[in-house]
Design a protein around this motif. Structure first.
Motif, PDB file in Angstrom:
ATOM      1  N   LEU A 154      -8.926   0.474  -0.544  1.00  7.26           N
ATOM      2  CA  LEU A 154      -9.977   0.764  -1.527  1.00  7.26           C
ATOM      3  C   LEU A 154     -10.235   2.266  -1.618  1.00  7.26           C
ATOM      4  N   PHE A 155     -10.216   2.931  -0.455  1.00  5.31           N
ATOM      5  CA  PHE A 155     -10.402   4.385  -0.418  1.00  5.31           C
ATOM      6  C   PHE A 155      -9.285   5.077  -1.208  1.00  5.31           C
ATOM      7  N   ASN A 156      -8.048   4.656  -0.984  1.00  4.01           N
ATOM      8  CA  ASN A 156      -6.919   5.250  -1.704  1.00  4.01           C
ATOM      9  C   ASN A 156      -7.005   4.977  -3.201  1.00  4.01           C
ATOM     10  N   LEU A 157      -7.439   3.784  -3.553  1.00  2.00           N
ATOM     11  CA  LEU A 157      -7.613   3.434  -4.971  1.00  2.00           C
ATOM     12  C   LEU A 157      -8.708   4.315  -5.591  1.00  2.00           C
ATOM     13  N   ALA A 158      -9.773   4.537  -4.851  1.00  2.07           N
ATOM     14  CA  ALA A 158     -10.845   5.420  -5.332  1.00  2.07           C
ATOM     15  C   ALA A 158     -10.311   6.825  -5.585  1.00  2.07           C
ATOM     16  N   ASN A 159      -9.481   7.325  -4.668  1.00  3.18           N
ATOM     17  CA  ASN A 159      -8.903   8.656  -4.855  1.00  3.18           C
ATOM     18  C   ASN A 159      -8.013   8.716  -6.089  1.00  3.18           C
ATOM     19  N   LEU A 160      -7.284   7.647  -6.349  1.00  2.00           N
ATOM     20  CA  LEU A 160      -6.445   7.604  -7.552  1.00  2.00           C
ATOM     21  C   LEU A 160      -7.320   7.744  -8.798  1.00  2.00           C
ATOM     22  N   TYR A 161      -8.408   6.974  -8.857  1.00  6.85           N
ATOM     23  CA  TYR A 161      -9.287   7.062 -10.028  1.00  6.85           C
ATOM     24  C   TYR A 161      -9.976   8.425 -10.099  1.00  6.85           C
ATOM     25  N   HIS A 162     -10.270   9.007  -8.961  1.00  4.72           N
ATOM     26  CA  HIS A 162     -10.844  10.353  -8.968  1.00  4.72           C
ATOM     27  C   HIS A 162      -9.838  11.355  -9.557  1.00  4.72           C
ATOM     28  N   GLN A 163      -8.562  11.222  -9.170  1.00  8.71           N
ATOM     29  CA  GLN A 163      -7.521  12.096  -9.731  1.00  8.71           C
ATOM     30  C   GLN A 163      -7.447  11.958 -11.242  1.00  8.71           C
ATOM     31  N   ARG A 164      -7.693  10.761 -11.729  1.00 14.71           N
ATOM     32  CA  ARG A 164      -7.642  10.500 -13.174  1.00 14.71           C
ATOM     33  C   ARG A 164      -8.950  10.885 -13.867  1.00 14.71           C
ATOM     34  N   ALA A 182       0.833  -1.205   0.000  1.00 18.90           N
ATOM     35  CA  ALA A 182       0.000   0.000   0.000  1.00 18.90           C
ATOM     36  C   ALA A 182       0.868   1.256   0.000  1.00 18.90           C
ATOM     37  N   ASN A 183       1.959   1.225   0.759  1.00 18.29           N
ATOM     38  CA  ASN A 183       2.868   2.374   0.783  1.00 18.29           C
ATOM     39  C   ASN A 183       3.533   2.593  -0.568  1.00 18.29           C
ATOM     40  N   LEU A 184       3.948   1.510  -1.215  1.00 13.03           N
ATOM     41  CA  LEU A 184       4.525   1.640  -2.563  1.00 13.03           C
ATOM     42  C   LEU A 184       3.498   2.197  -3.543  1.00 13.03           C
ATOM     43  N   ALA A 185       2.261   1.745  -3.414  1.00 13.20           N
ATOM     44  CA  ALA A 185       1.194   2.256  -4.279  1.00 13.20           C
ATOM     45  C   ALA A 185       1.031   3.759  -4.085  1.00 13.20           C
ATOM     46  N   ASN A 186       1.068   4.205  -2.824  1.00  5.41           N
ATOM     47  CA  ASN A 186       0.966   5.646  -2.549  1.00  5.41           C
ATOM     48  C   ASN A 186       2.109   6.414  -3.200  1.00  5.41           C
ATOM     49  N   LEU A 187       3.331   5.864  -3.103  1.00  6.29           N
ATOM     50  CA  LEU A 187       4.484   6.529  -3.720  1.00  6.29           C
ATOM     51  C   LEU A 187       4.334   6.616  -5.229  1.00  6.29           C
ATOM     52  N   TYR A 188       3.935   5.509  -5.850  1.00  6.06           N
ATOM     53  CA  TYR A 188       3.738   5.528  -7.303  1.00  6.06           C
ATOM     54  C   TYR A 188       2.640   6.515  -7.685  1.00  6.06           C
ATOM     55  N   GLN A 189       1.585   6.589  -6.875  1.00  6.37           N
ATOM     56  CA  GLN A 189       0.514   7.542  -7.163  1.00  6.37           C
ATOM     57  C   GLN A 189       1.035   8.974  -7.114  1.00  6.37           C
ATOM     58  N   MET A 190       1.831   9.285  -6.102  1.00  3.21           N
ATOM     59  CA  MET A 190       2.388  10.639  -5.987  1.00  3.21           C
ATOM     60  C   MET A 190       3.302  10.969  -7.155  1.00  3.21           C
ATOM     61  N   GLU A 191       3.963   9.954  -7.716  1.00  2.68           N
ATOM     62  CA  GLU A 191       4.847  10.166  -8.856  1.00  2.68           C
ATOM     63  C   GLU A 191       4.094  10.177 -10.185  1.00  2.68           C
ATOM     64  N   GLY A 192       2.783   9.956 -10.132  1.00  3.63           N
ATOM     65  CA  GLY A 192       1.982   9.943 -11.349  1.00  3.63           C
ATOM     66  C   GLY A 192       2.062   8.643 -12.118  1.00  3.63           C
ATOM     67  N   LYS A 193       2.604   7.606 -11.510  1.00  2.00           N
ATOM     68  CA  LYS A 193       2.713   6.289 -12.151  1.00  2.00           C
ATOM     69  C   LYS A 193       1.494   5.463 -11.747  1.00  2.00           C
ATOM     70  N   HIS A 194       0.368   5.781 -12.377  1.00  2.00           N
ATOM     71  CA  HIS A 194      -0.907   5.224 -11.958  1.00  2.00           C
ATOM     72  C   HIS A 194      -1.047   3.736 -12.235  1.00  2.00           C
ATOM     73  N   VAL A 195      -0.521   3.249 -13.334  1.00  2.00           N
ATOM     74  CA  VAL A 195      -0.635   1.818 -13.639  1.00  2.00           C
ATOM     75  C   VAL A 195       0.055   1.003 -12.552  1.00  2.00           C
TER      76      VAL A 195
END
Length: 130
Positions: A44-54, A5-18
């Motif tokens: 799931l909440f964090n994943l939802a926020n990622l899709y909202h950002q997109r 989950a932490n790695l996912a957060n880092l990738y999200q912050m870097e814009g590496k959504h896939v």
């Protein structure tokens, strides 16, 4: 699971959504495997926020719904209020202001009941934009 989950957060912050989605999904699988439902809900909440950002709000809404169900079942009021508040944004985008207001009203009541001043102010701000 936390590491994924932490790695996912880092990738999200870097814009590496896939990559971020892949790590979130693996974290969810691991949290489910070890029975940590709050971990599943938060991810799931964090994943939802990622899709909202997109700007993929239909997908985000589905993940917000799943997170909301878990937070209700786990009686995690703070996370539930945060999830309802975030989910209201999708209704706002879809010009469903009444639905957005209902979610924000419920989130506000929860925030007040648990004494979460920061959430209270954030939700009040969102209500002011309707």
């Amino acid at each position: 699971a936390d590491g994924y989950a932490n790695l996912a957060n880092l990738y999200q912050m870097e814009g590496k959504h896939v990559e971020s989605v892949d790590y979130y999904l693996e974290a969810i699988r691991m949290f489910e495997e070890i029975g940590l439902q709050n971990g599943v809900g938060t991810t799931l909440f964090n994943l939802a926020n990622l899709y909202h950002q997109r700007e993929e709000d239909s997908t985000a809404f589905g993940y917000f719904n799943q997170a909301e169900q878990i937070f209700r079942a786990e009686k995690d009021s703070a996370s539930l209020a945060r999830s309802l508040s975030s989910k209201s944004v999708s209704h706002f985008i879809w010009i469903e202001y009444e639905q957005a207001e209902i979610l924000l009203d419920v989130a506000l009541i929860i925030a007040l009941n648990i004494g979460d001043a920061q959430a209270h102010m954030h939700i009040r701000y969102k209500l002011g934009t309707l």
